[in-house]
Motif scaffolding. Sequence first.
Motif, mmCIF file in Angstrom:
data_model
loop_
_atom_site.group_PDB
_atom_site.id
_atom_site.type_symbol
_atom_site.label_atom_id
_atom_site.label_comp_id
_atom_site.label_asym_id
_atom_site.label_seq_id
_atom_site.Cartn_x
_atom_site.Cartn_y
_atom_site.Cartn_z
ATOM 1 N N GLU B 80 55.779 22.493 75.554
ATOM 2 C CA GLU B 80 54.443 21.886 75.490
ATOM 3 C C GLU B 80 53.388 22.811 76.081
ATOM 4 O OE1 GLU B 80 54.944 18.130 77.396
ATOM 5 O OE2 GLU B 80 55.904 17.252 75.626
ATOM 6 N N GLU B 81 53.754 23.404 77.207
ATOM 7 C CA GLU B 81 52.801 24.283 77.890
ATOM 8 C C GLU B 81 52.471 25.521 77.060
ATOM 9 O OE1 GLU B 81 54.259 25.883 81.653
ATOM 10 O OE2 GLU B 81 52.996 27.657 81.275
ATOM 11 N N LEU B 82 53.541 26.179 76.577
ATOM 12 C CA LEU B 82 53.300 27.439 75.868
ATOM 13 C C LEU B 82 52.618 27.224 74.523
ATOM 14 C CD1 LEU B 82 56.572 29.435 76.673
ATOM 15 C CD2 LEU B 82 54.313 29.597 77.777
ATOM 16 N N ARG B 83 52.988 26.172 73.837
ATOM 17 C CA ARG B 83 52.374 25.919 72.521
ATOM 18 C C ARG B 83 50.884 25.600 72.705
ATOM 19 N NH1 ARG B 83 56.761 23.175 68.469
ATOM 20 N NH2 ARG B 83 55.335 24.045 66.920
ATOM 21 N N ARG B 84 50.590 24.851 73.761
ATOM 22 C CA ARG B 84 49.184 24.545 74.031
ATOM 23 C C ARG B 84 48.410 25.835 74.292
ATOM 24 N NH1 ARG B 84 46.850 24.376 78.451
ATOM 25 N NH2 ARG B 84 48.727 24.158 79.716
ATOM 26 N N ARG B 85 49.027 26.726 75.066
ATOM 27 C CA ARG B 85 48.346 27.975 75.393
ATOM 28 C C ARG B 85 48.117 28.823 74.140
ATOM 29 N NH1 ARG B 85 50.990 31.425 79.864
ATOM 30 N NH2 ARG B 85 49.051 32.550 79.514
ATOM 31 N N VAL B 86 49.150 28.898 73.296
ATOM 32 C CA VAL B 86 49.029 29.726 72.086
ATOM 33 C C VAL B 86 47.915 29.198 71.185
ATOM 34 C CG1 VAL B 86 50.192 30.405 69.946
ATOM 35 C CG2 VAL B 86 51.413 30.557 72.119
ATOM 36 N N VAL B 87 47.788 27.896 71.170
ATOM 37 C CA VAL B 87 46.796 27.302 70.274
ATOM 38 C C VAL B 87 45.390 27.313 70.873
ATOM 39 C CG1 VAL B 87 46.137 25.096 69.210
ATOM 40 C CG2 VAL B 87 48.491 25.908 69.044
ATOM 41 N N GLU B 88 45.304 27.258 72.213
ATOM 42 C CA GLU B 88 43.992 27.045 72.827
ATOM 43 C C GLU B 88 43.362 28.277 73.464
ATOM 44 O OE1 GLU B 88 44.433 23.814 75.547
ATOM 45 O OE2 GLU B 88 44.682 22.335 73.929
ATOM 46 N N GLU B 89 44.161 29.173 74.029
ATOM 47 C CA GLU B 89 43.567 30.275 74.787
ATOM 48 C C GLU B 89 42.867 31.273 73.860
ATOM 49 O OE1 GLU B 89 45.849 32.029 77.937
ATOM 50 O OE2 GLU B 89 46.641 30.070 78.537
ATOM 51 N N PRO B 90 41.888 31.967 74.385
ATOM 52 C CA PRO B 90 41.077 32.841 73.518
ATOM 53 C C PRO B 90 41.916 33.896 72.802
ATOM 54 C CG PRO B 90 40.165 32.727 75.742
ATOM 55 C CD PRO B 90 41.458 31.990 75.785
ATOM 56 N N LEU B 91 41.541 34.102 71.579
ATOM 57 C CA LEU B 91 42.193 35.110 70.742
ATOM 58 C C LEU B 91 41.384 36.398 70.881
ATOM 59 C CD1 LEU B 91 44.376 35.404 68.466
ATOM 60 C CD2 LEU B 91 42.596 34.680 66.861
ATOM 61 N N PRO B 92 42.042 37.548 71.134
ATOM 62 C CA PRO B 92 41.270 38.796 71.241
ATOM 63 C C PRO B 92 40.380 38.976 70.009
ATOM 64 C CG PRO B 92 43.547 39.168 71.856
ATOM 65 C CD PRO B 92 43.471 37.761 71.360
ATOM 66 N N ALA B 93 39.157 39.409 70.257
ATOM 67 C CA ALA B 93 38.148 39.477 69.188
ATOM 68 C C ALA B 93 38.591 40.361 68.035
ATOM 69 C CB ALA B 93 36.836 39.985 69.776
ATOM 70 N N GLU B 94 39.277 41.492 68.360
ATOM 71 C CA GLU B 94 39.646 42.420 67.280
ATOM 72 C C GLU B 94 40.616 41.759 66.297
ATOM 73 O OE1 GLU B 94 41.166 43.662 70.767
ATOM 74 O OE2 GLU B 94 42.696 45.016 69.944
ATOM 75 N N VAL B 95 41.492 40.892 66.841
ATOM 76 C CA VAL B 95 42.451 40.207 65.964
ATOM 77 C C VAL B 95 41.719 39.184 65.107
ATOM 78 C CG1 VAL B 95 44.453 38.664 65.884
ATOM 79 C CG2 VAL B 95 44.386 40.553 67.542
#
Lengths: 614, 345
Positions: B80-95
């Motif tokens: 639950e924790e990691l999936r939330r992070r993958v979905v919510e935390e900022p994505l590097p701009a270049e990507v």
Amino acid sequence: MSQDKSFPLPSSIKVVPGTEAAQAAYPYYTQFVPEDDEKFWFYNSMHFPEPMHHFDMITAEAAYVALGAFNTRVHVLPTAKGIDHRVINGRVYIGGIAVTDPDEIEERVGEFQNRAFYYYENWEDLYAQWKDKMKALIADAQALPTPSLPKYEPLETTHTGKGIAANHALLDIYQKQIEGYHRMWHHHFEFLLLGYGAYMTFFDFCKKAFPEISDQAISRMVAGMEAEIFRPDEEVKRLARRAVELGVDAHFIDDADIDKVLADLDELGEKGRSWLAELETSRNPWFNVSSGDGFYHYHRSWNDDLSLPFAAFPGYIEKIKAGVDLERPTAQLIEEREQLVADYRELLDTDEDKATYDQLIGLAHRVFPYVEGHKFYCEHWYTNLFFNKIREFGALLAEHGFFGPEGKEDDVFHLNQYELESAIIDLMLAWGIGGTPRGPAHWPALVAQRKAAIEEWGKHGCPPALGNVPDAIDDPAIVMLWGITRENLDAWLEDETENEKELKGFAACSGVVEGTARVVKSVAEMGRIQQGDILVCQVTNPTWSPIFQKIGAAVSDIGGSMSHMAIVAREYGLPAVVGTGKATTLIKDGQRIRVDGGRGTVTILDDEPVLEDA
Amino acid sequence: MSDAVAWFRDVGIVDRPTVGGKGGSLGELTQFGIAVPPGFVVTTSAFETFLEALEAREPVRAKVEALDPNDMGAATKLSEELRRRVVEEPLPAEVETAILAAHGELGAGAVAVRSSATTEDAEDASFAGLQDTFLWVLSGTDMVQKVRECWGSLYSVESMTYRRKQDFPESNVAMAVVVQSMVDARCAGVMFTRSPTSGDKSVITIEGAPGLGSAVVSGEVTPDRWVMGKITGEISVRDISDKHAKQVMAEGGGIREVELAGDERTKPCLSDDELQQLREVGRRIERHYGKPQDIEWAFDKDGKLMMLQSRPETVWAMKDASRPVAEPQANPLAHVMGIFGGGKR
């Protein structure tokens, strides 16, 4: 106690009341005896689907004499000797004689390898030699004069010191013809089992390597080598082309009176007579194709009844004038077959299998021209000459009153072959002594009795098999020639629960077509077939080829994926289901049916039986 | 432009480590000239860049490596924790810029977003699942979101515990994601270039149903089924089923199920002609790879055939024995003794 289902014992099959005398007139060695209850028999509906006229029994007899000799004594098949036969109520039952003693099998394996392998190794030479033998045999039969009795012996009999009177010629011709017929069956079986065996070896390999491969795909990898079975149809096309080239094509119309067409062409002058000359070229030998498979005297040939080739002319002429190419694309067919062989080869995993496959396809290709080609020479050409020769004796005997005032030449086929010889001798004797033959007082009643019996037997069904089912059927002859396996027999035993609306057969050529069924029993009915109809017939053979340009699909009672119907249907790209067993009895003429040639099923769509056309 | 994105036309099977199995296969097919809905792959490099950004804030891989695979409670909590992070935390701009640019280049239409795993084991059903495919994704923003969800599936309970049980190093774990134009499928399904029942390589089995192939793959509907001779094209089996529903595009994206009635429910979803087209493409693909394939396909509303996936068939491939069908014989004639010798050679 769980009792396996089984078939009735031979002893429980009763002769249809009123036909006892006709039954007794079959040769004594073909009558069931109590000991026969110990053996398993099956009804040979493939070759003899109808009650047998007494003379026609020679077909079974001569065939089993020759087949037995080749299996038992010539090639020495390790596990199978010959095939025994019995006739009851006009129906031919057969049973194989298996070799079960391991020591005997071992001994026979050695003999077989010495003999059969020689055949395989020298196949092309022996087959070339075979064709020469068959042609010589046919030439001998053609050279036999029409039997006749002059009032007085021609003068040259005395002036040349010939010293043999005309009545002797009757016996001479008859015996030569009977002898030739037996000889023909020896030729027939000289290669047949070996040919089928090589094909089956390849077939089995394919079924192991490709468990879901269809029978027809395997046969397509092998078939199409021999042109002879297509030749009659090719000749019809050729004649159609000639008619157009000569500008006489307007004479060929649907339902034409053939005699009138021939007379008109003759009167037309040079062009008409050129065409008639071409017709004669085609007739001998190519119109010696039987309308059945040659096992009954009433399977007449195109030569005897030109209506089939004539029914095909209008369609072909129309196509030729429209610029359609009717040539059989032989080179393309061979190329396709080679491609198929290469494509399946590519799917094999190991080099060993590829090597074996190459060996087996090579052997199958080597033997197959015979498997495809022998029928024209044996079942068609020779058989046609043979029955016509017997018919000549029928005409002679009828002329001398042997069959009564209303007697016809075909009545002769109600006499068995030994009785016929005695009738001929009766006539020879009467001619010689200047007396009156006894035949006219003796035969008419018997002919009438047997005619009635044949009709009566035709109304009665008969069990597909008799006696106790063996655990395994491993007689290669029976498996190869009749496709009888333990599974088939179980299916026969289950017969009663069967769905009467759906028939199953061999998937011969894929595609689905719905249409009107034309249940055709003989060549005479060909004219009823309309464009797009579905041909439903008992058996398939080269005679019917020209009709394939008209029909939408084809269904037969008899035949496997290698039958002529299957081969021709594939050439024409028509859906076909063969070997349904009973399409001609279950399907009513005019019903709508669906043929699924990929699944091998025929579905009757109409619920209401249709009134038979007049 | 970064190496976060790779177009199908530029990649092949050899690029599997960076574009995953599905991406590599779609690239290979595209290069080989097979009709594939156009698209690109969000590479493992994009994932790595993103993961670095995540790790910079708080560990990811170390937490997974510390997981006891038998402690389901802990696994669920971590997932639950990691999936939330993958979905919510900022994505590097270049990507983000790279994948949005590629999406723009692809055209404005709807796309499918599909995870493309990089390891053989990822082909295993226990690892990749339907949740990794998102159909009818309508906007660039949604597309980015679905790419994240695909990445997030690496941290599902099943995936993580599987990796732990197999003791796979977490440092190798990465995922590529396929983004491709959506096929508006009239009907779709799967094709095996050998028999799933007997392993026969001479037949092709085709299963199909109206609407999107997802209904067939997930087993939501009983598809029509045909068996055809691979070489001859003859159709030996036609099982036409009662297809109660089909999956179509939903308003606002995603899919919904529609009940079927009448003709569409009972008539074959493919014509014989379409079956032959499928067979021909199936043969070409199989030949290209040199082994039997498990293929996903779709016919669009204009009747155009597209391939959505091709991977090697694995079940029978493992059973394929090297033992020949028939032992070779020095004298080819000895083979006939199988017929004439009472079954013994």
